[in-house]
Design a protein around this motif. Structure first.
Motif, PDB file in Angstrom:
ATOM      1  N   THR A  68      -2.107 -15.334  -4.508  1.00  0.00           N
ATOM      2  CA  THR A  68      -1.466 -15.537  -3.213  1.00  0.00           C
ATOM      3  C   THR A  68      -0.164 -14.765  -3.271  1.00  0.00           C
ATOM      4  OG1 THR A  68      -2.438 -17.721  -2.928  1.00  0.00           O
ATOM      5  CG2 THR A  68      -0.456 -17.243  -1.650  1.00  0.00           C
ATOM      6  N   GLY A  72      -7.620  -7.605   1.959  1.00  0.00           N
ATOM      7  CA  GLY A  72      -6.765  -8.639   1.386  1.00  0.00           C
ATOM      8  C   GLY A  72      -6.161  -9.545   2.439  1.00  0.00           C
ATOM      9  N   GLU A  73      -5.388 -10.498   1.949  1.00  0.00           N
ATOM     10  CA  GLU A  73      -4.701 -11.437   2.833  1.00  0.00           C
ATOM     11  C   GLU A  73      -3.287 -11.632   2.302  1.00  0.00           C
ATOM     12  OE1 GLU A  73      -5.093 -16.108   4.154  1.00  0.00           O
ATOM     13  OE2 GLU A  73      -6.835 -15.089   3.331  1.00  0.00           O
ATOM     14  N   LEU A  74      -2.327 -11.691   3.218  1.00  0.00           N
ATOM     15  CA  LEU A  74      -0.941 -11.925   2.846  1.00  0.00           C
ATOM     16  C   LEU A  74      -0.604 -13.376   3.153  1.00  0.00           C
ATOM     17  CD1 LEU A  74       1.645 -10.550   1.811  1.00  0.00           C
ATOM     18  CD2 LEU A  74       2.239 -10.106   4.188  1.00  0.00           C
ATOM     19  N   SER A 123      -4.601  -9.984  -3.802  1.00  0.00           N
ATOM     20  CA  SER A 123      -5.270 -11.009  -2.996  1.00  0.00           C
ATOM     21  C   SER A 123      -6.736 -11.141  -3.388  1.00  0.00           C
ATOM     22  CB  SER A 123      -5.134 -10.660  -1.507  1.00  0.00           C
ATOM     23  OG  SER A 123      -5.919 -11.514  -0.713  1.00  0.00           O
TER      24      SER A 123
END
Length: 177
Positions: A45, A81-83, A40
């Motif tokens: 993505t 981070g980002e999911l 991320s």
């Protein structure tokens, strides 16, 4: 857009033949959360496509599944981070749906959500059904040896399947190459 799609059980968290039925049973594999966060932070993505027939079987409900996914999102966020999108198939194996892997419905849903083609896109799984779903839409099948992956490796894999030890090895490959 750099998009990576992951299976969940056996790739991100420990798998169980008795199903993962609660947040307490949802235990990340070593390095998996950090790998998602690293991807991320490197501009990837990361989305998830997961069969969850335990819902159809009555082992847990959608609220419990949502709580597991909220925990996953929180852990990734704690690592900076980002999911991305998480899609799941709640149906049993005999439901005849188009979302249950090896059918590619969930991959198509993710591609439509992000408006990207699936051709060549990596889909990471630990089972033959994951790899077959990737092949069905001309995505790149990627096998991890975690979960059921070591056993799956002994089967007849789709042509061109890439094999990695775990999600951390995949993150290192994608970030560094």
């Amino acid at each position: 857009m750099k998009l990576l799609i992951l299976d969940r059980d056996g790739v991100i968290n420990h798998d169980s033949d008795a199903y993962i039925k609660s947040v307490a049973e949802w235990i990340p594999l070593p390095g998996s959360i950090e790998a998602i966060a690293q991807l991320s932070k490197a501009g990837w993505t990361v989305a998830v496509a997961t069969n969850q027939s335990g819902i159809a079987r009555g082992y847990y409900d959608v609220a419990t599944l949502d709580a597991m996914h909220a925990r996953l999102r929180t852990l990734v966020a704690e690592q900076g981070g980002e999911l991305g999108l998480i899609v799941y198939c709640p149906h049993g194996p005999d439901a005849g749906c188009d979302c249950r892997k090896p059918k590619p419905g969930m991959l198509e849903t993710i591609a439509a959500h992000y408006d990207v083609p699936l051709t060549g896109l990596w889909f990471v799984g630990d089972s033959l059904s994951d790899l077959e779903a990737a092949k069905a839409v001309d995505s790149q099948p990627v096998l991890v040896k975690t979960g059921k992956g070591a056993k799956t490796q002994g089967k007849s894999l789709p042509a061109g399947t890439l094999i990695f030890d775990d999600l951390a090895a995949i993150a290192a490959e994608l970030i560094n190459n």
